[in-house]
Scaffold this motif. Structure first.
Motif, PDB file in Angstrom:
ATOM      1  N   ASP A 289      67.695  49.119 -23.264  1.00  0.00           N
ATOM      2  CA  ASP A 289      68.919  49.077 -24.068  1.00  0.00           C
ATOM      3  C   ASP A 289      69.188  50.383 -24.821  1.00  0.00           C
ATOM      4  O   ASP A 289      70.113  50.457 -25.622  1.00  0.00           O
ATOM      5  CB  ASP A 289      68.885  47.898 -25.045  1.00  0.00           C
ATOM      6  CG  ASP A 289      67.803  48.008 -26.110  1.00  0.00           C
ATOM      7  OD1 ASP A 289      67.177  49.083 -26.214  1.00  0.00           O
ATOM      8  OD2 ASP A 289      67.569  47.018 -26.830  1.00  0.00           O
ATOM      9  N   GLY A 290      68.368  51.402 -24.595  1.00  0.00           N
ATOM     10  CA  GLY A 290      68.649  52.712 -25.151  1.00  0.00           C
ATOM     11  C   GLY A 290      68.032  53.012 -26.499  1.00  0.00           C
ATOM     12  O   GLY A 290      68.060  54.162 -26.956  1.00  0.00           O
ATOM     13  N   THR A 291      67.467  52.007 -27.172  1.00  0.00           N
ATOM     14  CA  THR A 291      66.882  52.268 -28.497  1.00  0.00           C
ATOM     15  C   THR A 291      65.619  53.119 -28.417  1.00  0.00           C
ATOM     16  O   THR A 291      65.180  53.680 -29.428  1.00  0.00           O
ATOM     17  CB  THR A 291      66.554  50.946 -29.213  1.00  0.00           C
ATOM     18  OG1 THR A 291      65.764  50.130 -28.346  1.00  0.00           O
ATOM     19  CG2 THR A 291      67.821  50.200 -29.614  1.00  0.00           C
TER      20      THR A 291
ATOM     21  N   HIS B 134      65.272  55.937 -27.437  1.00  0.00           N
ATOM     22  CA  HIS B 134      65.552  57.351 -27.669  1.00  0.00           C
ATOM     23  C   HIS B 134      65.920  57.650 -29.119  1.00  0.00           C
ATOM     24  O   HIS B 134      66.245  58.800 -29.448  1.00  0.00           O
ATOM     25  CB  HIS B 134      66.672  57.808 -26.736  1.00  0.00           C
ATOM     26  CG  HIS B 134      66.372  57.516 -25.299  1.00  0.00           C
ATOM     27  ND1 HIS B 134      65.302  58.076 -24.630  1.00  0.00           N
ATOM     28  CD2 HIS B 134      66.978  56.681 -24.409  1.00  0.00           C
ATOM     29  CE1 HIS B 134      65.273  57.619 -23.380  1.00  0.00           C
ATOM     30  NE2 HIS B 134      66.274  56.774 -23.222  1.00  0.00           N
TER      31      HIS B 134
ATOM     32  N   SER C 261      70.863  55.464 -34.675  1.00  0.00           N
ATOM     33  CA  SER C 261      71.335  55.455 -33.286  1.00  0.00           C
ATOM     34  C   SER C 261      70.603  56.550 -32.529  1.00  0.00           C
ATOM     35  O   SER C 261      69.921  57.387 -33.133  1.00  0.00           O
ATOM     36  CB  SER C 261      72.848  55.694 -33.226  1.00  0.00           C
ATOM     37  OG  SER C 261      73.145  57.068 -33.427  1.00  0.00           O
ATOM     38  N   PRO C 262      70.745  56.589 -31.195  1.00  0.00           N
ATOM     39  CA  PRO C 262      70.086  57.658 -30.434  1.00  0.00           C
ATOM     40  C   PRO C 262      70.718  59.031 -30.602  1.00  0.00           C
ATOM     41  O   PRO C 262      70.184  60.018 -30.093  1.00  0.00           O
ATOM     42  CB  PRO C 262      70.233  57.174 -28.979  1.00  0.00           C
ATOM     43  CG  PRO C 262      70.522  55.712 -29.061  1.00  0.00           C
ATOM     44  CD  PRO C 262      71.312  55.548 -30.321  1.00  0.00           C
TER      45      PRO C 262
END
Length: 448
Positions: A22-24, A26, A326-327
């Motif tokens: 889910d991108g977290t 990074h 956030s990333p």
């Protein structure tokens, strides 16, 4: 050296797998390795394992064989496997340098990078630091009690074989002069020593023949083990064979204090006034203290040392203390902390300062949250850079760690050197952006 990437727990990769999806993964994150408390009764601890941790980091790589193992067991999916194939820690790490004294709450390691690259290091860092610091903390108590009498590490047969090598290294940092472990000598340059066991004496038809063989091979300055049969007869034999020039005798059983006194009197009466007495046999800091008035010239320590003298781990933890929202590269970094009862964590990136009096005596461990705490001219920052944007910068000779320990220990108040049970010798004080904050680590003795 083979890859160290699997010196970790399964759940590190489970978290990575989910966070990558889910991108977290990074998001910029700050993890800290720290002790919530000292072992009961201890007044200070000693940091060890830094050099070994940096060596492990250098070899923390997921090669084809490692990734195949993880894929075959469905530990990782294709996306995670692809990310791991290119893994190189690219963040920065600060830490207490090796040999430094620590207190409850000390931010021993601060790891700053993406969540993905930082979370993978949890287990390998904890396993190295928890073991090595436990050994060094016990060794420091032993060497301070021994004073100017040398201590020799000889616990290899009382622990796992690779732990024995690490233990010898940690003990040397905290003041032991040598080890019996040859791999520690080869790998880390720790001085090695050793003579003979009881089996060597039993191999011969009589003790005199065994002693003669050892003297012929090792010279008159060797150490003879004299308690296989009759201690006093063995001492007489050793002195006679060397015409009073015997280097040392070793006592490995009995009432060591009384026996050392009797052997010293016998040696002196025989003219062997320069022959030293080395004692072994289940020594720890308390028995070493009890022998302080005995005519002993050195100690060989085994089981108690390699098991941390009753505390084989330091209880260090590795916690996320700050993360980005956030990333995005410029995303805000916010403090985070778990709220579990009796498992204290304090959010925010930490900085550490050792507050010293005008006389150079440590007065407090000052921890700044979010920014370095201000200090006087004689105070000193404790954290040093270990890794700078992926480049290891904190490696140093073992001799430097050893000398640092002596300096750091000498700064402590005299109460730190007592063998009696007590509270941490100085308080840990928190400053949140320069203002005093509640500290869960103030000792009972110092609370108002």
């Amino acid at each position: 050296m083979p890859t160290t990437a699997l010196l970790t727990d399964h759940y590190e990769l489970t978290m990575l797998r989910a966070a990558l999806r889910d991108g977290t993964a990074h998001r910029r994150s700050v993890f800290e390795l720290f002790p919530r408390r000292l072992p009961p009764g201890r007044r200070y601890g000693v940091v060890a394992g830094v050099g070994r941790a940096l060596r492990a980091l250098r070899h923390f790589r997921f090669d084809e064989e490692t990734i195949r193992f993880l894929r075959d067991r469905d530990v990782v999916d294709d996306e995670t496997a692809g990310w791991l194939a290119d893994y190189r820690f690219g963040g920065s790490i600060w830490g207490y340098p090796e040999g430094e004294v620590y207190l409850p709450g000390s931010p021993l390691v601060v790891v700053d990078g993406s969540f993905a690259e930082c979370v993978l290091l949890e287990t390998v860092l904890l396993s190295i630091y928890n073991h090595d610091s436990a050994i060094a903390s016990a060794a420091s108590r032993m060497t301070v009690t021994a004073g100017d009498r040398p201590c020799i590490e000889m616990g290899s047969r009382r622990t796992q074989e690779l732990s024995a090598v690490a233990a010898a290294r940690a003990a040397y940092i905290a003041g032991f002069q040598a080890t019996s472990n040859l791999e520690a000598g080869r790998r880390y340059g720790v001085p090695t020593t050793g003579t003979a066991a009881h089996s060597f004496t039993l191999l011969y038809d009589d003790e005199e023949s065994a002693f003669a063989a050892q003297l012929a091979a090792m010279g008159e300055q060797t150490t003879l083990l004299v308690d296989t049969y009759d201690v006093f007869q063995a001492v007489r034999t050793g002195v006679r064979l060397t015409e009073g020039r015997l280097g040392a005798v070793r006592l490995d059983s009995g009432d060591l204090g009384l026996l050392a006194q009797q052997v010293r009197e016998l040696l002196d009466s025989l003219g062997a006034t320069k022959t030293k007495i080395i004692v072994t046999s289940d020594l720890d800091e308390y028995t070493i203290a009890a022998l302080s008035g005995a005519p002993v010239d050195g100690y060989g320590v085994g089981t108690a040392l390699v098991t941390g003298s009753g505390h084989p781990t330091c209880g260090f933890v590795y916690k996320l203390v700050a993360r980005a929202t956030s990333p995005d590269r410029d995303a805000e970094l916010i403090s985070v902390a778990k709220k579990s009862k009796d498992k204290i964590s304090i959010g925010g990136r930490k900085f550490a300062l050792r507050r010293l009096s005008d006389a150079g005596v440590a007065e407090a461990e000052v921890i700044g949250i979010g920014e370095p705490p201000a200090g006087d001219a004689n105070d000193r920052p404790v954290l040093v850079p270990l890794v700078d944007r992926g480049e290891i910068v904190g490696e140093e000779p073992l001799s430097a760690s050893r000398e640092r320990h002596f300096r750091s220990r000498a700064e402590l108040p005299i109460e730190a050197l007592k063998m009696s049970r007590g509270e941490p010798v100085i308080d840990t004080v928190y400053l949140d952006h320069g203002r005093a904050a509640a500290s869960p680590y103030r000792s009972k003795e110092n609370r108002s």
